[in-house]
Enzyme design. Structure first.
Site, mmCIF file in Angstrom:
data_model
loop_
_atom_site.group_PDB
_atom_site.id
_atom_site.type_symbol
_atom_site.label_atom_id
_atom_site.label_comp_id
_atom_site.label_asym_id
_atom_site.label_seq_id
_atom_site.Cartn_x
_atom_site.Cartn_y
_atom_site.Cartn_z
ATOM 1 N N ASP A 45 0.617 -1.019 0.097
ATOM 2 C CA ASP A 45 -0.081 -0.195 0.068
ATOM 3 C C ASP A 45 0.953 1.164 0.100
ATOM 4 O O ASP A 45 0.767 2.321 -0.747
ATOM 5 C CB ASP A 45 -1.189 0.094 1.178
ATOM 6 N N GLN A 222 1.475 9.397 3.887
ATOM 7 C CA GLN A 222 2.852 9.184 4.467
ATOM 8 C C GLN A 222 3.705 10.260 4.536
ATOM 9 O O GLN A 222 4.938 10.264 5.037
ATOM 10 C CB GLN A 222 3.400 7.900 3.835
#
Length: 269
Positions: A45, A222
């Site tokens: 992912d 992220q």
């Protein structure tokens, strides 16, 4: 078909990437990193999230395909040993896709500048030191004064990630909603928050107006940013969507079961 392949540095990912490159040498395919029609990610992912942000300005025509080389991910439909089957599916491609909502984030800074982001999973606001204090508005109406470590705003697909760790609900990605979860809120006789996840409708937005400190940390998926003085941050469902090539897209609840429970019997898989 113009194809871009993004793989992480894992040895299995690099092997799978090599097989894909070899199989896509037919005249029907062209490797194009700049303006692809299909982006294939090989890894997990995190690899797909990185590719999403790279092509965030081309979402109107790009479709994504995820190949996982480790544990099953929420954005990966194929295994690394299925490369040949994936190439066959690409050869039969008819343009079908399935789309999921994204999060639109707009930050206003004290110096008059703004920053705009798209998030596939979630965005958060925290402080590096001390308690975060922020007024929370829904559709410009004051809702609460938050005190705590921070707030997380997630998409439905992101509801299985950090939002779930904060006690949020798991939301099916066909729902155009966003979820707000508290990160270690303070609730006592002085400070009160809702102390529960909030799921907002697609025509609603939430704004944070934090107290003026210089040690805020903002995350977009992220990626981490440490902006200077923030006046306000607005979150809403984006007009853009992410599209996945629909060859055999795995059922969402099968993904959830596999990731968090793993109790299915072999004959039920």
């Amino acid at each position: 078909m113009r194809v871009s392949i993004h793989a992480n540095s894992n040895a299995n990912s690099q092997v799978a990437k090599g097989k894909l490159l070899a199989g896509l040498k037919a005249p029907a395919f062209q490797i194009d990193e700049a303006h692809p029609d299909v982006v294939i990610t090989v890894g997990g992912d995190g690899t797909l999230l990185s590719a999403f942000h790279r092509y965030a300005d081309q979402l109107d025509h790009v479709r994504f395909i995820g190949v996982h080389t480790g544990h099953l991910g929420f954005y990966t439909d194929w295994r690394d040993f299925e490369v040949d089957a994936l190439i066959e599916a690409l050869n039969r491609d008819s343009g079908e896709s399935i789309s999921y909502p994204l999060l639109d984030v707009l930050a206003d800074f004290e110096d008059g500048t703004t920053a705009h982001y798209l998030a596939l999973n979630e965005a958060t606001l925290k402080r590096e030191s001390g308690t975060m204090r922020s007024d929370v508005y829904i559709r410009e109406n004051f809702f609460e004064s938050f005190r705590g470590d921070g707030l997380c705003v997630a998409t439905p697909t992101g509801s299985t990630a950090y939002s779930k760790s904060n006690g949020g609900a798991v939301i099916h990605p066909r729902l155009d909603a966003m979820q707000v979860t508290e990160i270690a809120s303070i609730n006592n006789r002085v400070f009160r928050t809702l102390a529960a996840p909030m799921i907002l409708a697609p025509d609603e937005w939430i704004s944070l107006r934090p107290e003026p400190f210089q040690d805020y940390v903002m995350t977009i998926d992220q990626f981490t940013a440490r902006p200077s003085m923030i006046n306000a941050i607005r979150f809403k469902i984006a007009s853009e969507r992410i599209h996945f090539a629909r060859y055999r897209h795995m059922h969402f609840w099968d993904r959830v079961e596999d990731a968090f429970i793993g109790a299915k019997k072999p004959d039920a898989l």
